[in-house]
Design a protein around this motif. Sequence first.
Motif, PDB file in Angstrom:
ATOM      1  N   PRO A 145       0.686  -1.572   0.056  1.00 12.99           N
ATOM      2  CA  PRO A 145       0.082  -0.073   0.230  1.00 12.99           C
ATOM      3  C   PRO A 145       0.574   1.532   0.144  1.00 12.99           C
ATOM      4  CG  PRO A 145       0.344  -0.831   2.080  1.00 12.99           C
ATOM      5  CD  PRO A 145       0.960  -1.990   1.069  1.00 12.99           C
ATOM      6  N   CYS A 163      -4.864   3.151   7.723  1.00  4.14           N
ATOM      7  CA  CYS A 163      -5.361   2.841   6.854  1.00  4.14           C
ATOM      8  C   CYS A 163      -4.397   1.801   5.417  1.00  4.14           C
ATOM      9  CB  CYS A 163      -5.636   4.073   5.182  1.00  4.14           C
ATOM     10  SG  CYS A 163      -7.478   4.808   5.646  1.00  4.14           S
ATOM     11  N   ALA A 180      -5.370  -2.720   4.580  1.00  5.94           N
ATOM     12  CA  ALA A 180      -4.738  -2.625   3.089  1.00  5.94           C
ATOM     13  C   ALA A 180      -3.694  -3.544   3.507  1.00  5.94           C
ATOM     14  CB  ALA A 180      -4.284  -1.132   2.370  1.00  5.94           C
ATOM     15  N   ARG A 181      -2.841  -3.619   4.042  1.00  2.00           N
ATOM     16  CA  ARG A 181      -1.619  -4.565   4.060  1.00  2.00           C
ATOM     17  C   ARG A 181      -2.141  -5.901   4.814  1.00  2.00           C
ATOM     18  NH1 ARG A 181       1.994  -7.090   6.933  1.00  2.00           N
ATOM     19  NH2 ARG A 181       0.785  -6.326   8.780  1.00  2.00           N
ATOM     20  N   VAL A 230      -4.507  -5.777  -0.330  1.00  6.94           N
ATOM     21  CA  VAL A 230      -4.616  -4.425  -1.201  1.00  6.94           C
ATOM     22  C   VAL A 230      -3.159  -3.292  -1.619  1.00  6.94           C
ATOM     23  CG1 VAL A 230      -5.706  -2.026  -2.204  1.00  6.94           C
ATOM     24  CG2 VAL A 230      -6.838  -4.206  -1.189  1.00  6.94           C
ATOM     25  N   LEU A 268      -3.626   3.704  -2.707  1.00  7.09           N
ATOM     26  CA  LEU A 268      -4.571   3.636  -1.620  1.00  7.09           C
ATOM     27  C   LEU A 268      -5.255   5.675  -2.405  1.00  7.09           C
ATOM     28  CD1 LEU A 268      -4.284   2.499   1.264  1.00  7.09           C
ATOM     29  CD2 LEU A 268      -4.392   0.944  -0.744  1.00  7.09           C
ATOM     30  N   TRP A 280     -13.766   2.520   1.036  1.00  5.82           N
ATOM     31  CA  TRP A 280     -12.524   1.558   0.863  1.00  5.82           C
ATOM     32  C   TRP A 280     -12.502   1.401   2.224  1.00  5.82           C
ATOM     33  CZ3 TRP A 280      -7.845   1.101   3.464  1.00  5.82           C
ATOM     34  CH2 TRP A 280      -7.504   0.417   3.016  1.00  5.82           C
ATOM     35  N   ASN A 304     -12.784  -3.037   2.865  1.00  2.00           N
ATOM     36  CA  ASN A 304     -11.427  -3.363   3.708  1.00  2.00           C
ATOM     37  C   ASN A 304     -11.000  -4.095   4.624  1.00  2.00           C
ATOM     38  OD1 ASN A 304      -9.810  -3.634   0.997  1.00  2.00           O
ATOM     39  ND2 ASN A 304     -10.470  -1.463   0.640  1.00  2.00           N
TER      40      ASN A 304
END
Length: 374
Positions: A188, A318, A322-323, A327, A331, A358, A362
Motif C-alpha cells: 500500500p 489505512c 490495506a496490507r 491490497v 489507496l 474503502w 477492506n
Amino acid sequence: MAADQIRVAVVGVGNCANTLLQGITHYRRNPDDATGLMHPLLGGLRVGDIHFACAFDVDARKVGKPLADAIFEKPNNARIFVRDPDDDGAHVFAGPLGDVVASHLTNFPEGQRTVVADAPSDKAAVVRALRETGATVLVNYLPVGSQKATELYANACLEAGVGMVNCIPVFIASDALWARRFAEKGLPLVGDDVKSQFGATVTHRVLMKLAQQRGIAIDSSYQLNVGGNADFLNMLERGRLGSKKTSKTEAVTSQVPLDAEHIHIGPSDYVPFLGDNKVCYVRMNMRGFGGFPMELDMKLSVEDSPNSAGVVVDAVRCAELARRAGVGGVLEGVSAALMKRPLKQMEEGEAAAAMEAWVEENAKRETRNVTPGG
C-alpha cells in the motif's frame, strides 16, 4: 509483538514525529478520548494500536537514542503535552544523508546540526533495519525538497515489503511509475504531502469551492504561511520549494480553476519566535450579484505538527488495513481525503465518502498471513 500492533518506521525525527508519538501515547492511555480524532476507530484499529518499530535521522543528537528520547532533542520545538511518552523499544538509526540537509542551515544556529559521520550511503542498511524491527508501514517526514532521499526510502520499502505513507511534497504516490511499482509488489502507498486536519490548504479550498457553489466569481486569491519550526527554516532555500508550491497550488485549483497569474500559494517566511505555531493568511477577491466586489481575509493560527498528526494516524491505519487485506498500490480515495497531491484529486465530500467506503469494504476482508516487514 501483539498481532494487532501496527509497526511504524519513521523517517525524520522532527516535530511531526515528536507530536505523533506523544499523541499516540495520549490516546493509548485515554482510549475514550475522541477529541481531535476524525476516526477514533478505523477498520477495527485504534490510534493506540500504532507502535513504533524504528526511526531514521541524520542528526547526531538523535541517532542511536531511543525514539522516545530523541523526539525532544533540538532543533525540535513542538509543544510538549505528554512528558513521558511510551517507549516501544524503537531506536533511531543513521539514515543516508542524500539531499536531506539544506546548505543554508549552517547560517542559522537553531538549524545547525552535527551530521553523523558514519551515515550509510545506500538503502541496504535501511532495508535491514526495516526487516529486523518488523516494520509494516513507513512514514516519511523528511524535509521538503528531499527528492533523492525520499526515492531511496521508497525503494527500501519495495525491497523490504513495507507500506509507505508519504507526508511530504516529493511525488511518489502521485507518480504513475511509483504507483505501478507499489501495486506490482502488493504494497500500500498513501500520499503525497499530508493535508493538515484543519490547516491552510483544506480551509482555503473549501472556502473557494463554497464561493463557487454559491454563484460567486473568484478573480484572484493568495495564501501565505509563516512559522518558526525547522520546516519553515528548511524552506527558506527557495530551490527546495518547487514541489511544495505545486502541491499546495494544485490542491486548491483542483477545486476552482484559476490561472497562475491570479493565484499565489506558498510558504512566505521563517519567524523563529513562532516556534511550532503556523500562521496562515488567505485572501479572496470576488464578485457577487450584479458584479459587486466582495473580499475575504482570513487568518488561521495553529500548532503545525499536531495538525498533521491527526491525519497521519488515519493514513497509517489505512495503510495497515490495506496490507492485512492484501491490497497494494495507491489507496486513491484515502490519498484524496488525506493528502494535498493525491494520484486523483476529488472534492472534500467526495474524497471523504470514498475513504469511508474503502475502509468499510477492506475491514471485512479476510486477513491474509503476512510476515511483518517481509
